[in-house]
Design a protein around this motif. Structure first.
Motif, PDB file in Angstrom:
ATOM      1  N   LEU A 195       0.130  13.081  -2.116  1.00 14.91           N
ATOM      2  CA  LEU A 195       0.234  13.173  -0.658  1.00 14.91           C
ATOM      3  C   LEU A 195       1.672  13.515  -0.259  1.00 14.91           C
TER       4      LEU A 195
ATOM      5  N   LEU B 170      -1.038   3.621   1.826  1.00 15.29           N
ATOM      6  CA  LEU B 170      -2.207   4.232   1.188  1.00 15.29           C
ATOM      7  C   LEU B 170      -2.783   3.292   0.136  1.00 15.29           C
TER       8      LEU B 170
ATOM      9  N   ILE C 281      -4.410   3.661   5.217  1.00 15.90           N
ATOM     10  CA  ILE C 281      -5.468   4.629   4.887  1.00 15.90           C
ATOM     11  C   ILE C 281      -6.076   4.222   3.546  1.00 15.90           C
TER      12      ILE C 281
ATOM     13  N   SER D  81      -8.165   5.422   0.544  1.00 12.79           N
ATOM     14  CA  SER D  81      -8.628   6.688  -0.037  1.00 12.79           C
ATOM     15  C   SER D  81      -9.695   6.478  -1.109  1.00 12.79           C
TER      16      SER D  81
ATOM     17  N   MET E 268     -12.383   8.607   0.237  1.00  8.42           N
ATOM     18  CA  MET E 268     -11.891   9.723   1.058  1.00  8.42           C
ATOM     19  C   MET E 268     -11.150  10.679   0.134  1.00  8.42           C
TER      20      MET E 268
ATOM     21  N   LEU F  14      -8.570  13.242  -1.426  1.00  5.01           N
ATOM     22  CA  LEU F  14      -7.144  13.284  -1.079  1.00  5.01           C
ATOM     23  C   LEU F  14      -6.807  14.425  -0.115  1.00  5.01           C
TER      24      LEU F  14
ATOM     25  N   GLU G  78      -8.599  15.231   2.436  1.00  2.00           N
ATOM     26  CA  GLU G  78      -8.868  14.699   3.783  1.00  2.00           C
ATOM     27  C   GLU G  78      -7.735  13.775   4.229  1.00  2.00           C
ATOM     28  N   VAL G  79      -7.253  12.981   3.266  1.00  2.65           N
ATOM     29  CA  VAL G  79      -6.111  12.102   3.562  1.00  2.65           C
ATOM     30  C   VAL G  79      -4.932  12.968   4.004  1.00  2.65           C
TER      31      VAL G  79
ATOM     32  N   THR H 292      -3.040  12.986   7.603  1.00  9.60           N
ATOM     33  CA  THR H 292      -1.612  12.644   7.656  1.00  9.60           C
ATOM     34  C   THR H 292      -0.794  13.779   8.273  1.00  9.60           C
TER      35      THR H 292
END
Ligand code: DC
Length: 219
Positions: free
Chosen positions: A20, A140, A195, A197, A200, A202, A204-205, A209
């Motif tokens: 991320l 996260l 968040i 994950s 979800m 990564l 989409e994360v 963000t």
């Protein structure tokens, strides 16, 4: 201290912080502080018998070269990336990171990292201790199983042999140590956005963000 913009990404190991941070930094054209790499480098130099003062000096000489899916770490022209990104060093780093002398050695190095650049700071206490005034704070998380799977693939890609069960146990033990230590425990800052994950992807994360970061930049 400059008036740069700082985004912190904290959370347990293998939650996807590194990926991320890299993608967000690329998108925003920010620099990255991988504080976990500093703790790992601390453990690496400690294992070589250096005292804390010499470790500090050596860490200041490290070079971080971002690549597509990794950041290479060089010490005096030698690539030490795989020497610090392995489970043995992670364990030593976790032990040493609970000591106040270690955290003291690294705090100014972290705060002064690329002082005139906007920064994404990735770690455990970026939003709580190192950059408490950061403009955007992400925490996260993901289940131990999901994180072990990610770490397994990451280590396999580096050509390292690992056992999945051992990885889950290691991750859970390290989480417990990081969360329950007295100094800079792994906890979300009050003003952080949490968040999960686990279910979800990564990417989409990342897009979620990116939206938060853009909002911050447009303020
Ligand atoms: O994120 P990582 O797995 O590379 O971190 C290695 C160890 O360093 C981890 O067990 C906890 C410690 N660490 C820390 O105490 N504080 C930070 N800001 C970053 C890492």
């Amino acid at each position: 201290m400059s008036n740069r913009l700082v985004i912190t990404i904290d959370g347990p190991s293998a939650a996807g912080k590194g990926s991320l941070a890299r993608n967000l930094a690329l998108f925003l054209d920010f620099s990255i502080l991988d504080s976990g790499a500093l703790y790992r480098a601390f453990a690496y130099f400690h294992n070589q018998g250096l005292n804390n003062q010499d470790i500090e000096g050596s860490i200041k000489e490290l070079l971080f070269i971002p690549e597509d899916d990794d950041t290479k770490i060089f010490y005096k022209d030698v690539d030490i990336t795989s020497s610090i990104r392995n489970e043995e060093i992670a364990k030593v780093a976790s032990e040493l990171s609970a000591l106040s002398a270690t955290r003291k050695s690294l705090i100014d190095i972290q705060r002064n990292f690329m002082p005139s650049n906007n920064l994404i700071a990735d770690g455990r206490d970026m939003g709580t201790v190192v950059f408490p005034k950061a403009e955007l704070k992400i925490f996260l998380i993901a289940s131990a199983e999901v994180r072990a799977k990610r770490r397994y693939l990451e280590l396999q890609n580096r050509g390292q042999e690992v056992n999945m069960r051992d990885l889950i146990v290691d991750i859970e033990q390290r989480d417990m140590k990081d969360k329950t230590r007295t100094l800079s425990p792994l906890i979300p800052a009050d003003d952080s956005i949490i968040i999960d994950s686990s279910s979800m992807p990564l990417d989409e994360v990342l897009s979620f963000t990116k939206k938060l970061a853009k909002k911050e930049l447009n303020k």
